[in-house]
Design a protein around this motif. Sequence first.
Motif, PDB file in Angstrom:
ATOM      1  N   UNK A   6       0.832  -1.206   0.000  1.00  0.00           N
ATOM      2  CA  UNK A   6       0.000   0.000   0.000  1.00  0.00           C
ATOM      3  C   UNK A   6       0.866   1.255   0.000  1.00  0.00           C
ATOM      4  N   UNK A   7       1.947   1.241   0.795  1.00  0.00           N
ATOM      5  CA  UNK A   7       2.859   2.395   0.847  1.00  0.00           C
ATOM      6  C   UNK A   7       3.558   2.598  -0.500  1.00  0.00           C
ATOM      7  N   UNK A   8       3.936   1.496  -1.121  1.00  0.00           N
ATOM      8  CA  UNK A   8       4.619   1.595  -2.416  1.00  0.00           C
ATOM      9  C   UNK A   8       3.685   2.178  -3.474  1.00  0.00           C
ATOM     10  N   UNK A   9       2.436   1.726  -3.490  1.00  0.00           N
ATOM     11  CA  UNK A   9       1.462   2.231  -4.459  1.00  0.00           C
ATOM     12  C   UNK A   9       1.157   3.701  -4.171  1.00  0.00           C
ATOM     13  N   UNK A  10       1.035   4.035  -2.891  1.00  0.00           N
ATOM     14  CA  UNK A  10       0.797   5.427  -2.513  1.00  0.00           C
ATOM     15  C   UNK A  10       1.915   6.323  -3.027  1.00  0.00           C
ATOM     16  N   UNK A  11       3.167   5.881  -2.838  1.00  0.00           N
ATOM     17  CA  UNK A  11       4.299   6.667  -3.300  1.00  0.00           C
ATOM     18  C   UNK A  11       4.315   6.810  -4.811  1.00  0.00           C
ATOM     19  N   UNK A  12       3.956   5.735  -5.514  1.00  0.00           N
ATOM     20  CA  UNK A  12       3.963   5.768  -6.979  1.00  0.00           C
ATOM     21  C   UNK A  12       2.920   6.737  -7.518  1.00  0.00           C
ATOM     22  N   UNK A  13       1.703   6.678  -6.978  1.00  0.00           N
ATOM     23  CA  UNK A  13       0.629   7.566  -7.454  1.00  0.00           C
ATOM     24  C   UNK A  13       0.936   9.010  -7.065  1.00  0.00           C
ATOM     25  N   UNK A  14       1.457   9.201  -5.853  1.00  0.00           N
ATOM     26  CA  UNK A  14       1.826  10.544  -5.409  1.00  0.00           C
ATOM     27  C   UNK A  14       2.855  11.155  -6.347  1.00  0.00           C
ATOM     28  N   UNK A  15       3.841  10.361  -6.754  1.00  0.00           N
ATOM     29  CA  UNK A  15       4.863  10.855  -7.670  1.00  0.00           C
ATOM     30  C   UNK A  15       4.281  11.197  -9.037  1.00  0.00           C
ATOM     31  N   UNK A  16       3.315  10.413  -9.503  1.00  0.00           N
ATOM     32  CA  UNK A  16       2.672  10.693 -10.787  1.00  0.00           C
ATOM     33  C   UNK A  16       1.953  12.042 -10.745  1.00  0.00           C
ATOM     34  N   UNK A  17       1.355  12.344  -9.588  1.00  0.00           N
ATOM     35  CA  UNK A  17       0.625  13.608  -9.446  1.00  0.00           C
ATOM     36  C   UNK A  17       1.603  14.769  -9.288  1.00  0.00           C
ATOM     37  N   UNK A  46      -0.568  -3.860  -9.905  1.00  0.00           N
ATOM     38  CA  UNK A  46      -1.148  -4.247  -8.617  1.00  0.00           C
ATOM     39  C   UNK A  46      -2.645  -4.460  -8.791  1.00  0.00           C
ATOM     40  N   UNK A  47      -3.271  -5.013  -7.756  1.00  0.00           N
ATOM     41  CA  UNK A  47      -4.723  -5.153  -7.766  1.00  0.00           C
ATOM     42  C   UNK A  47      -5.356  -3.825  -7.370  1.00  0.00           C
ATOM     43  N   UNK A  48      -6.666  -3.739  -7.462  1.00  0.00           N
ATOM     44  CA  UNK A  48      -7.343  -2.479  -7.150  1.00  0.00           C
ATOM     45  C   UNK A  48      -7.416  -2.217  -5.654  1.00  0.00           C
ATOM     46  N   UNK A  49      -7.255  -3.260  -4.824  1.00  0.00           N
ATOM     47  CA  UNK A  49      -7.370  -3.058  -3.373  1.00  0.00           C
ATOM     48  C   UNK A  49      -6.275  -2.146  -2.817  1.00  0.00           C
ATOM     49  N   UNK A  50      -4.991  -2.425  -3.053  1.00  0.00           N
ATOM     50  CA  UNK A  50      -3.970  -1.492  -2.540  1.00  0.00           C
ATOM     51  C   UNK A  50      -4.039  -0.122  -3.216  1.00  0.00           C
ATOM     52  N   UNK A  51      -4.504  -0.085  -4.469  1.00  0.00           N
ATOM     53  CA  UNK A  51      -4.649   1.196  -5.147  1.00  0.00           C
ATOM     54  C   UNK A  51      -5.737   2.017  -4.478  1.00  0.00           C
ATOM     55  N   UNK A  52      -6.851   1.374  -4.148  1.00  0.00           N
ATOM     56  CA  UNK A  52      -7.939   2.099  -3.479  1.00  0.00           C
ATOM     57  C   UNK A  52      -7.481   2.609  -2.109  1.00  0.00           C
ATOM     58  N   UNK A  53      -6.722   1.802  -1.389  1.00  0.00           N
ATOM     59  CA  UNK A  53      -6.191   2.241  -0.090  1.00  0.00           C
ATOM     60  C   UNK A  53      -5.271   3.457  -0.265  1.00  0.00           C
ATOM     61  N   UNK A  54      -4.445   3.407  -1.301  1.00  0.00           N
ATOM     62  CA  UNK A  54      -3.538   4.527  -1.563  1.00  0.00           C
ATOM     63  C   UNK A  54      -4.314   5.786  -1.922  1.00  0.00           C
ATOM     64  N   UNK A  55      -5.356   5.645  -2.733  1.00  0.00           N
ATOM     65  CA  UNK A  55      -6.150   6.803  -3.143  1.00  0.00           C
ATOM     66  C   UNK A  55      -6.884   7.422  -1.949  1.00  0.00           C
ATOM     67  N   UNK A  56      -7.336   6.587  -1.035  1.00  0.00           N
ATOM     68  CA  UNK A  56      -7.998   7.103   0.159  1.00  0.00           C
ATOM     69  C   UNK A  56      -7.017   7.906   1.020  1.00  0.00           C
ATOM     70  N   UNK A  57      -5.781   7.426   1.085  1.00  0.00           N
ATOM     71  CA  UNK A  57      -4.757   8.164   1.832  1.00  0.00           C
ATOM     72  C   UNK A  57      -4.429   9.477   1.134  1.00  0.00           C
TER      73      UNK A  57
END
Length: 214
Positions: A17-28, A50-61
């Motif tokens: 979840x942290x890795x996906x959060x960092x990746x999406x944050x960097x894209x933004x 990744x699956x949509x579950x960790x992505x959804x958790x990252x987006x919520x954060x």
Amino acid sequence: MQDRARTAAKQADDALSDRVHGAVSNLIRSQQLHGGDIIIESRLAEILGVSRTPLREALQKLEGEGLVVKNGRSFVVRAVGLAEYLQSLKVREILEGEAAALSAGRVPAAAIKKVRDNIDALLSAPEYLPVAHWQSDDEVHALVTDYAGNPVLANMVRNLRMVTRLYETLNLADRLVPDATEHLEIIDALEGGDAKQARQRTQSHLKSLYKASI
């Protein structure tokens, strides 16, 4: 044994979840995802592998951090307009100037050398790289906030920098030399331990960004 396995599984999930959060944050933050873009979760999950579950958790954060907003059932990259951008710069001028004064003389020499070397590399690069420009910008302003000895102040500045980063800056390449010049002046003041000069140079840099935008 089962407790240990559950703990290990949770740690793995949290790390993903942290890795996906960092990746999406960097894209933004690098503006590969722009303000107003609707995030297609299935497509982004596929791109990130990744699956949509960790992505959804990252987006919520990220929603809690103010980088995305909820629009119906979809997440949208938050858009920041000129007025909010300019207002944020004015507040940063006050807070970041104070942080620079507090940090003067407290930044390790190794940290200063690393950031200064990266600015030199940015200026001498054969082609302009926006991502490298943003990274250098982050590094310089981290010197201002991270050594101020005031975590509350540092967090406030980071939040405001998030707002200004979301603003779609046109002709960013035109800011390369002014940014580098002003950043080096700030670094010199921090290194020299001159609190008054560090405050003035940081505030002058933010005023320069304000003027360039209007």
